[in-house]
Design a protein around this motif. Structure first.
Motif, short mmCIF file in Angstrom:
data_model
loop_
_atom_site.label_atom_id
_atom_site.label_comp_id
_atom_site.label_asym_id
_atom_site.label_seq_id
_atom_site.Cartn_x
_atom_site.Cartn_y
_atom_site.Cartn_z
N SER A 55 0.84 -1.20 0.00
CA SER A 55 0.00 0.00 0.00
C SER A 55 0.88 1.25 0.00
CB SER A 55 -0.91 0.00 1.22
OG SER A 55 -1.60 1.22 1.33
N TYR A 56 0.50 2.21 -0.83
CA TYR A 56 1.20 3.49 -0.89
C TYR A 56 0.23 4.63 -0.59
CZ TYR A 56 5.20 1.19 -3.07
OH TYR A 56 6.28 0.38 -3.32
N LEU A 57 0.69 5.58 0.21
CA LEU A 57 -0.11 6.74 0.56
C LEU A 57 0.75 7.98 0.36
CD1 LEU A 57 -2.72 8.00 1.77
CD2 LEU A 57 -1.63 7.80 4.02
N LEU A 58 0.27 8.87 -0.51
CA LEU A 58 0.99 10.12 -0.79
C LEU A 58 0.12 11.29 -0.38
CD1 LEU A 58 3.51 11.47 -2.08
CD2 LEU A 58 2.23 11.53 -4.23
N ILE A 59 0.65 12.16 0.48
CA ILE A 59 -0.07 13.35 0.93
C ILE A 59 0.74 14.58 0.54
CG2 ILE A 59 -1.19 12.15 2.84
CD1 ILE A 59 0.88 13.37 4.71
N TRP A 76 -2.84 4.03 -3.38
CA TRP A 76 -2.95 3.00 -4.41
C TRP A 76 -2.29 1.70 -3.95
CZ3 TRP A 76 0.23 7.27 -4.88
CH2 TRP A 76 1.61 7.02 -4.96
N GLN A 77 -2.73 0.62 -4.52
CA GLN A 77 -2.16 -0.69 -4.27
C GLN A 77 -1.40 -1.11 -5.53
OE1 GLN A 77 -2.51 -2.49 -1.44
NE2 GLN A 77 -3.86 -1.04 -0.38
N GLU A 78 -0.12 -1.33 -5.41
CA GLU A 78 0.66 -1.66 -6.60
C GLU A 78 1.92 -2.43 -6.19
OE1 GLU A 78 1.22 -1.85 -10.66
OE2 GLU A 78 -0.47 -1.01 -9.55
N VAL A 79 2.28 -3.42 -6.97
CA VAL A 79 3.51 -4.18 -6.72
C VAL A 79 4.63 -3.54 -7.54
CG1 VAL A 79 4.64 -6.42 -6.86
CG2 VAL A 79 2.20 -6.29 -6.32
N HIS A 80 5.44 -2.78 -6.91
CA HIS A 80 6.62 -2.21 -7.55
C HIS A 80 7.54 -1.71 -6.44
CE1 HIS A 80 5.93 2.18 -6.97
NE2 HIS A 80 4.68 1.80 -6.89
N LEU A 81 8.77 -1.47 -6.78
CA LEU A 81 9.74 -1.04 -5.78
C LEU A 81 9.53 0.42 -5.41
CD1 LEU A 81 12.98 -2.66 -7.25
CD2 LEU A 81 11.55 -3.53 -5.38
N PHE A 82 9.66 0.72 -4.11
CA PHE A 82 9.50 2.09 -3.68
C PHE A 82 10.69 2.96 -4.10
CE2 PHE A 82 11.76 0.04 -0.23
CZ PHE A 82 12.71 0.96 0.14
N THR A 83 11.74 2.32 -4.64
CA THR A 83 12.88 3.07 -5.13
C THR A 83 12.72 3.51 -6.58
OG1 THR A 83 13.95 0.98 -5.69
CG2 THR A 83 14.48 1.95 -3.54
N GLU A 84 11.61 3.14 -7.20
CA GLU A 84 11.37 3.54 -8.58
C GLU A 84 10.91 5.00 -8.64
OE1 GLU A 84 9.91 -0.14 -11.26
OE2 GLU A 84 8.53 0.42 -9.66
N PRO A 85 11.31 5.72 -9.69
CA PRO A 85 10.82 7.10 -9.84
C PRO A 85 9.36 7.10 -10.26
CG PRO A 85 12.14 6.48 -11.73
CD PRO A 85 12.26 5.35 -10.75
N LEU A 86 8.66 8.14 -9.87
CA LEU A 86 7.27 8.35 -10.25
C LEU A 86 7.15 9.69 -10.97
CD1 LEU A 86 5.40 7.18 -7.02
CD2 LEU A 86 5.70 5.90 -9.15
N GLY A 128 2.13 -0.12 5.00
CA GLY A 128 2.76 0.18 3.71
C GLY A 128 3.68 1.37 3.81
N TYR A 129 3.78 2.11 2.73
CA TYR A 129 4.67 3.25 2.66
C TYR A 129 3.87 4.55 2.60
CZ TYR A 129 8.33 -0.10 1.46
OH TYR A 129 9.22 -1.14 1.48
N ILE A 130 4.40 5.57 3.25
CA ILE A 130 3.78 6.89 3.22
C ILE A 130 4.83 7.91 2.77
CG2 ILE A 130 4.26 7.29 5.68
CD1 ILE A 130 1.67 8.99 5.72
N GLY A 131 4.41 8.82 1.89
CA GLY A 131 5.30 9.84 1.38
C GLY A 131 4.60 11.19 1.34
N ALA A 132 5.37 12.24 1.12
CA ALA A 132 4.82 13.60 1.08
C ALA A 132 5.42 14.37 -0.08
CB ALA A 132 5.09 14.32 2.40
#
Length: 312
Positions: free
Chosen positions: A17-21, A94-104, A140-144
Motif C-alpha cells: 500500500s502506498y499513501l501520498l499526501i 494505491w495498491q501496486e507491486v513495484h519497488l518504492f525506489t522507482e521514480p514516479l 505500507g509506505y507513506i510519502g509527502a
C-alpha cells in the motif's frame, strides 16, 4: 500416500500500500500564496522506454506544459488521481507491486483557476519525475510532496487564461488595535467601470479577482505602445460598511505602478478617514454644541482637537 500441504506466508501475496499526501499552491507575489483549489494531481509509473538517468533530477523543477496528446500517451501508466481541496491539500492512495525506489511522475491539471476567473479548459503541466522519499509504516509506505508555483510562472498561467488577481494590504495611517473589515472596489480607468471587489480579512489583506471579459464588456481594447500585459489602469475605492474612507480617481491610475497591471499584482493601500465625511448630522451638531458651550478661544481649540483625535 501422505499428502503434504504447503503453506505460503500471507505477506508474499499482500499487495503493498502506498499513501501520498501533500499540497500544491502558487505565489501571487512574494508575501501572498494561494492554494490551487480544485486542481487535479496525477501519479504515473515511470516510462520504461527511457533509462532512469534521463529523468530530471530533483522534485522542484519548474512546471512543464503538457499537450492533450502528451496526457493521452501516458494514460496506461496512471496510478492514481485526485482533486485538491480548498486549501490545496491532497491525499492519494494505491495498491501496486513495484519497488518504492522507482521514480514516479507527477502531473498537475488546472481546469479552472482559483476564484473561477479566466477561460475554462484543461491545462496540464508536468510537476516532476523523481524518487519520492517513502517511510515504511505498518500498512505500507507513506510519502509527502509539496510544490509552490513561482510567481512569474503563475502570472503567465493566469495571463494565458485571461485572469487577473490583485492582492495587498489596506491599513490606516494611524495604527488601530483591531483591523476593520473593508470592502475594496477596483475600477478600470479606461472605461470608468468597476471590474471587481473583495473584502479584507482580519489582517487587512484582500484578494481581488476579475477576468478579461470584465475589463471592456465586448468593446475593442485600446492598444498602447509598451503595454505587454494588456491589463487595466486601476484605481480604488474603499468602504467601511457604507462609509467611503478612500476615493481614488483616474489620476492615481496614471501612476506607473498602476498602469497595465500584470495578471498577478500586489497593490498596498493606506487611508486616512475624514472626520467631516464620517460624522453624521447629529454627531456634527453635537460637536458644534460642545464648542459653543466651551469657554475662551484656546479652550475651544483644545476641545475641538481632543474630539478630532478621538474620532480618528
Amino acid at each position: 500416500m501422505q499428502r503434504v500441504l504447503l503453506i505460503t506466508p500471507f505477506h508474499k501475496f499482500k499487495t503493498m500500500s502506498y499513501l501520498l499526501i501533500g499540497n500544491i499552491s502558487a505565489l501571487i507575489c512574494d508575501d501572498c500564496i494561494e492554494p490551487l483549489a480544485n486542481a487535479r494531481i496525477r501519479v504515473y509509473l515511470p516510462d520504461t522506454r527511457y533509462p532512469a538517468t534521463c529523468q530530471p533530477k530533483g522534485i522542484f523543477n519548474d512546471l512543464q506544459p503538457l499537450s492533450a496528446k502528451d496526457v493521452l500517451m501516458k494514460a496506461d501508466r496512471l496510478l492514481a488521481e485526485t482533486t485538491l481541496d480548498d486549501q490545496g491539500n491532497f491525499t492519494l492512495a494505491w495498491q501496486e507491486v513495484h519497488l518504492f525506489t522507482e521514480p514516479l511522475e507527477l502531473d498537475l491539471c488546472l481546469d479552472t483557476l482559483p476564484g473561477g476567473t479566466g477561460s475554462i479548459q484543461p491545462r496540464n503541466f508536468h510537476l516532476c519525475s523523481a524518487v519520492l522519499h517513502w517511510k515504511r509504516g505498518a500498512d505500507g509506505y507513506i510519502g509527502a510532496y509539496a510544490y509552490v508555483v513561482p510567481s512569474a510562472m503563475w502570472s503567465k498561467i493566469c495571463g494565458d487564461a485571461g485572469a487577473w488577481v490583485i492582492t495587498g494590504t489596506i491599513k490606516r495611517h494611524r495604527p488601530v488595535t483591531q483591523q476593520p473589515i473593508l470592502r475594496v472596489e477596483a475600477y478600470n480607468a479606461i472605461s470608468g467601470k468597476m471590474i471587481g471587489h473583495a473584502y479584507t480579512n482580519e489582517y487587512g489583506r484582500y484578494t481581488l479577482r476579475f477576468s478579461r471579459k470584465d475589463l471592456y464588456n465586448g468593446t475593442l481594447q485600446p492598444v498602447k505602445q509598451g503595454r505587454c500585459h494588456m491589463g487595466p489602469d486601476v484605481y480604488f475605492r474603499i468602504y467601511q460598511q457604507d462609509r467611503l474612507v478612500l476615493s481614488e480617481n483616474e489620476e492615481q491610475a496614471a501612476a506607473p505602478e498602476r498602469q497595465d497591471l500584470a495578471p498577478c499584482s500586489c497593490v498596498n493601500l493606506r487611508y486616512r478617514p475624514s472626520v467631516v465625511k464620517w460624522a453624521s448630522g447629529h454627531i456634527q451638531g453635537w460637536i458644534n454644541d460642545v464648542i459653543t458651550l466651551s469657554g475662551g478661544r484656546s479652550k475651544k481649540k483644545r476641545e475641538q482637537l481632543r474630539l478630532t483625535n478621538a474620532l480618528l
